[in-house]
Design a protein around this motif. Structure first.
Motif, PDB file in Angstrom:
ATOM      1  N   ALA A   1      26.839  13.786  68.588  1.00  0.00           N
ATOM      2  CA  ALA A   1      25.434  14.073  68.258  1.00  0.00           C
ATOM      3  C   ALA A   1      24.905  15.131  69.215  1.00  0.00           C
ATOM      4  CB  ALA A   1      24.597  12.798  68.346  1.00  0.00           C
ATOM      5  N   GLU A   2      25.232  14.970  70.497  1.00  0.00           N
ATOM      6  CA  GLU A   2      24.715  15.934  71.482  1.00  0.00           C
ATOM      7  C   GLU A   2      25.436  17.279  71.395  1.00  0.00           C
ATOM      8  OE1 GLU A   2      23.651  14.552  75.292  1.00  0.00           O
ATOM      9  OE2 GLU A   2      23.582  16.587  76.137  1.00  0.00           O
ATOM     10  N   TYR A   3      26.772  17.262  71.362  1.00  0.00           N
ATOM     11  CA  TYR A   3      27.419  18.579  71.321  1.00  0.00           C
ATOM     12  C   TYR A   3      27.216  19.248  69.968  1.00  0.00           C
ATOM     13  CZ  TYR A   3      31.931  16.569  69.476  1.00  0.00           C
ATOM     14  OH  TYR A   3      32.914  15.946  68.738  1.00  0.00           O
ATOM     15  N   GLY A   4      27.104  18.444  68.893  1.00  0.00           N
ATOM     16  CA  GLY A   4      26.839  19.028  67.567  1.00  0.00           C
ATOM     17  C   GLY A   4      25.485  19.704  67.550  1.00  0.00           C
ATOM     18  N   ALA A   5      24.501  19.063  68.190  1.00  0.00           N
ATOM     19  CA  ALA A   5      23.150  19.638  68.238  1.00  0.00           C
ATOM     20  C   ALA A   5      23.132  20.881  69.119  1.00  0.00           C
ATOM     21  CB  ALA A   5      22.168  18.597  68.762  1.00  0.00           C
ATOM     22  N   LYS A   6      23.831  20.816  70.265  1.00  0.00           N
ATOM     23  CA  LYS A   6      23.804  21.976  71.175  1.00  0.00           C
ATOM     24  C   LYS A   6      24.529  23.173  70.581  1.00  0.00           C
ATOM     25  CE  LYS A   6      22.727  19.769  75.496  1.00  0.00           C
ATOM     26  NZ  LYS A   6      23.228  19.232  76.762  1.00  0.00           N
ATOM     27  N   SER A   7      25.630  22.918  69.878  1.00  0.00           N
ATOM     28  CA  SER A   7      26.325  24.051  69.245  1.00  0.00           C
ATOM     29  C   SER A   7      25.472  24.636  68.123  1.00  0.00           C
ATOM     30  CB  SER A   7      27.695  23.621  68.714  1.00  0.00           C
ATOM     31  OG  SER A   7      28.535  23.304  69.790  1.00  0.00           O
ATOM     32  N   THR A   8      24.773  23.757  67.395  1.00  0.00           N
ATOM     33  CA  THR A   8      23.868  24.269  66.351  1.00  0.00           C
ATOM     34  C   THR A   8      22.756  25.094  66.998  1.00  0.00           C
ATOM     35  OG1 THR A   8      24.356  22.322  64.982  1.00  0.00           O
ATOM     36  CG2 THR A   8      22.411  23.597  64.382  1.00  0.00           C
ATOM     37  N   MET A   9      22.256  24.642  68.143  1.00  0.00           N
ATOM     38  CA  MET A   9      21.211  25.407  68.840  1.00  0.00           C
ATOM     39  C   MET A   9      21.753  26.751  69.337  1.00  0.00           C
ATOM     40  SD  MET A   9      19.360  22.268  70.835  1.00  0.00           S
ATOM     41  CE  MET A   9      18.254  23.191  71.901  1.00  0.00           C
ATOM     42  N   ALA A  10      23.012  26.770  69.758  1.00  0.00           N
ATOM     43  CA  ALA A  10      23.612  28.040  70.194  1.00  0.00           C
ATOM     44  C   ALA A  10      23.650  29.020  69.023  1.00  0.00           C
ATOM     45  CB  ALA A  10      25.013  27.805  70.748  1.00  0.00           C
ATOM     46  N   ALA A  11      23.933  28.486  67.823  1.00  0.00           N
ATOM     47  CA  ALA A  11      23.930  29.346  66.631  1.00  0.00           C
ATOM     48  C   ALA A  11      22.503  29.823  66.332  1.00  0.00           C
ATOM     49  CB  ALA A  11      24.517  28.588  65.443  1.00  0.00           C
ATOM     50  N   ILE A  12      21.551  28.926  66.483  1.00  0.00           N
ATOM     51  CA  ILE A  12      20.141  29.290  66.248  1.00  0.00           C
ATOM     52  C   ILE A  12      19.716  30.390  67.234  1.00  0.00           C
ATOM     53  CG2 ILE A  12      17.757  28.398  66.498  1.00  0.00           C
ATOM     54  CD1 ILE A  12      18.876  25.693  65.341  1.00  0.00           C
ATOM     55  N   LEU A  13      20.182  30.285  68.479  1.00  0.00           N
ATOM     56  CA  LEU A  13      19.868  31.302  69.488  1.00  0.00           C
ATOM     57  C   LEU A  13      20.330  32.680  69.027  1.00  0.00           C
ATOM     58  CD1 LEU A  13      18.904  31.693  72.556  1.00  0.00           C
ATOM     59  CD2 LEU A  13      21.336  31.629  73.123  1.00  0.00           C
ATOM     60  N   GLY A  14      21.560  32.757  68.530  1.00  0.00           N
ATOM     61  CA  GLY A  14      22.094  34.042  68.060  1.00  0.00           C
ATOM     62  C   GLY A  14      21.326  34.551  66.853  1.00  0.00           C
ATOM     63  N   ARG A  15      21.014  33.626  65.936  1.00  0.00           N
ATOM     64  CA  ARG A  15      20.251  34.017  64.737  1.00  0.00           C
ATOM     65  C   ARG A  15      18.877  34.556  65.115  1.00  0.00           C
ATOM     66  NH1 ARG A  15      17.939  29.057  61.667  1.00  0.00           N
ATOM     67  NH2 ARG A  15      16.482  29.242  63.416  1.00  0.00           N
ATOM     68  N   ASP A  16      18.164  33.817  65.950  1.00  0.00           N
ATOM     69  CA  ASP A  16      16.786  34.216  66.248  1.00  0.00           C
ATOM     70  C   ASP A  16      16.740  35.489  67.092  1.00  0.00           C
ATOM     71  OD1 ASP A  16      16.097  32.084  64.752  1.00  0.00           O
ATOM     72  OD2 ASP A  16      15.249  30.869  66.376  1.00  0.00           O
ATOM     73  N   ALA A  17      17.713  35.659  68.005  1.00  0.00           N
ATOM     74  CA  ALA A  17      17.764  36.897  68.795  1.00  0.00           C
ATOM     75  C   ALA A  17      18.003  38.077  67.865  1.00  0.00           C
ATOM     76  CB  ALA A  17      18.872  36.808  69.837  1.00  0.00           C
ATOM     77  N   THR A  18      18.909  37.887  66.905  1.00  0.00           N
ATOM     78  CA  THR A  18      19.250  38.987  65.990  1.00  0.00           C
ATOM     79  C   THR A  18      18.080  39.311  65.083  1.00  0.00           C
ATOM     80  OG1 THR A  18      21.545  38.287  66.011  1.00  0.00           O
ATOM     81  CG2 THR A  18      20.888  39.731  64.203  1.00  0.00           C
ATOM     82  N   ARG A  19      17.485  38.267  64.514  1.00  0.00           N
ATOM     83  CA  ARG A  19      16.421  38.528  63.546  1.00  0.00           C
ATOM     84  C   ARG A  19      15.181  39.099  64.217  1.00  0.00           C
ATOM     85  NH1 ARG A  19      17.859  35.687  58.167  1.00  0.00           N
ATOM     86  NH2 ARG A  19      15.843  36.435  57.510  1.00  0.00           N
ATOM     87  N   SER A  20      14.984  38.788  65.503  1.00  0.00           N
ATOM     88  CA  SER A  20      13.821  39.360  66.209  1.00  0.00           C
ATOM     89  C   SER A  20      14.167  40.698  66.865  1.00  0.00           C
ATOM     90  CB  SER A  20      13.319  38.386  67.280  1.00  0.00           C
ATOM     91  OG  SER A  20      14.307  38.265  68.299  1.00  0.00           O
ATOM     92  N   ARG A  21      15.435  41.062  66.883  1.00  0.00           N
ATOM     93  CA  ARG A  21      15.940  42.286  67.533  1.00  0.00           C
ATOM     94  C   ARG A  21      15.568  42.349  69.008  1.00  0.00           C
ATOM     95  NH1 ARG A  21      17.753  45.956  63.657  1.00  0.00           N
ATOM     96  NH2 ARG A  21      17.481  47.794  64.985  1.00  0.00           N
ATOM     97  N   LYS A  22      15.458  41.157  69.629  1.00  0.00           N
ATOM     98  CA  LYS A  22      15.123  41.096  71.066  1.00  0.00           C
ATOM     99  C   LYS A  22      16.038  40.095  71.746  1.00  0.00           C
ATOM    100  CE  LYS A  22      10.159  41.836  70.883  1.00  0.00           C
ATOM    101  NZ  LYS A  22       9.221  41.078  70.083  1.00  0.00           N
TER     102      LYS A  22
END
Ligand code: NAD
Length: 414
Positions: free
Chosen positions: A370-391
């Protein structure tokens, strides 16, 4: 983030059809292949009766320690498909009173759970996962979760909390990541963490595949706002799916966080929608993650026709390590290691066996995934949001913002 996006479902998901012989299964009675008696069978509710849900229901049944006792899908036709699938592999079938549809079907399923269902398997779009997982734990059920565990930070944090609640209630909570379940990958990671490639400097975590939701493009072009059309083609919708980076690339990002034993501190990226005809997902991503100690991991993701491969590779001072979802895991350099195999089915089966053991033996409810699944999903969200915001976006900032996504699904049937 604006809304919209999808796996190699057609190739990889083995949509069910044809006779039992064609799928290599025989009709199963309560006492089945591994010799389980009915008393050690988990009564399972499948939530999300699409391609993965139907494929998994066959695997659960084939393993022998499970009986599919209920199902839920927003769409009636999908529950009928599920029942037809079960008709070739399980007797008795799913009772009509235990087949639920519509959004509120999930609550009605939970109301009927006491004495009838032991566990739910959440295999529907990840947007719904955190709330459905929390309700299942509250209802005292064991929970199986498909990846990714959510599409936003509040959802992922809620999954961590649900995992802890499940542990307190002595319930299993398992997130189905196949690399982590594969013995050869476990062995390779132990070697790398023990220094087999020396000091890790950099790496790449790639998901270069086709679009598994292409069959929904035309309908979505015609009716882009129709909530039912969006739900059928959820993999083209960035909020319902989390976008391709979260929904698919999370597998490879999870390997990087597993081997490095850490989440990324920051990410920057570029991406766009190059070829996709409908929805609001990107179909190209290039992200650079920074992990503790300055380790950089680049990520290339694409989702349009033509192959590429799904793999994670890390380079160290004394060699390199790579794991490919469909073919092998290897270490080259001062240490040599190689094991071949596609982990799609074998990794899932390992998780199915592990989940059964946790529930039946009732000895270990640590629920680490549950914890590593959530953290890996958050790592993916980090990449998505950085890319979509171009920052550049740091992990800290992402967690502080904790942006919640709203799919705006008004108009769906209750
Ligand atoms: N290797 C893997 O681990 C792997 C592979 C494929 C899919 N998956 C995951 O499995 C999940 C499902 O993917 P899929 O390919 O089966 O998609 P799918 O579209 O074929 O099936 C999803 C089903 O969920 C239903 N659904 C939508 N909203 C719902 C709701 N609110 N409640 C209940 N059901 C609802 C849809 O109608 C559909 O039938 C996704 O999270 C995906 O990432 C994991």
């Amino acid at each position: 983030m604006s809304t919209s996006f999808p796996d190699n479902r057609v190739g990889r998901r083995h949509v069910v059809g044809g006779a039992a012989a064609a799928v290599g299964v025989t009709l199963l009675r309560p006492e089945t292949v591994r010799g389980f008696q009915a008393s050690s069978q988990i009564r399972l509710a499948i939530v999300g009766c699409g391609s993965r849900g139907q494929w998994l229901s066959k695997l659960f049944t084939k393993q022998g320690g499970y009986r599919v006792a209920a199902c839920h899908d927003y769409f009636l036709d999908r529950t009928i498909d599920m029942n037809n699938t079960m008709a070739i592999i399980q007797a008795p079938l799913i009772d009509e009173s235990m087949r639920f549809t519509g959004l509120s079907g999930y609550r009605r399923l939970l109301d009927k759970a006491p004495g009838a269902i032991d566990a739910v398997a959440l295999i529907n779009p990840p947007y719904f996962r955190p709330a459905q997982a929390a309700l299942a734990v509250e209802a005292g059920l064991h929970v199986w979760c498909a990846k990714p565990v959510g599409v936003d930070v509040p959802g992922c944090l809620s999954i961590i909390e649900s995992g802890k609640q499940a542990t307190m209630k002595r319930k299993a909570f398992l997130v189905d990541f196949q690399y982590r379940a594969n013995p050869a990958d476990q062995e390779a990671v132990r070697l790398v963490q023990g220094g087999a490639i020396g000091k890790i400097v950099c790496g790449e975590a790639n998901f270069l595949g086709g679009c598994p939701f292409g069959r929904y493009v035309d309908a979505l072009k015609k009716s882009p706002k129709d909530p039912e059309v969006r739900l059928r083609g959820w993999g083209l919708d960035a909020v319902l799916s989390g976008d391709i980076l979260v929904e698919q690339n999370v597998h490879q990002i999870d390997v990087a966080t597993w081997v490095l034993g850490a989440v990324p501190v920051a990410a920057i990226g570029r991406g766009r929608t190059a070829l996709r005809g409908a929805g609001d997902c990107y179909d190209v991503y290039h992200v650079i993650y920074e992990f503790p100690g300055g380790v950089t991991v680049s990520l290339d993701a694409k989702q349009f026709d033509g192959g590429g491969g799904f793999f994670c590779r890390l380079y160290g001072s004394e060699g390199w390590y790579e794991t490919h979802y469909s073919s092998h895991v290897a270490i080259e350099g001062k240490t040599k290691f190689r094991k071949n195999g596609d982990i799609g089915e074998s990794g899932t089966l390992k998780n199915i066996e592990a989940f059964h053991d946790i529930v039946i033996q009732a000895s270990d409810f640590a629920n680490a995934s549950a914890e590593y699944g959530a953290k890996s999903t958050m790592a993916a969200i980090l990449g998505r949001d950085a890319t979509r915001s171009r920052k550049e976006l740091t992990w800290e900032e992402m967690v502080r913002k904790s942006e919640r996504l709203d799919a705006k699904l008004d108009g769906l049937k209750d």
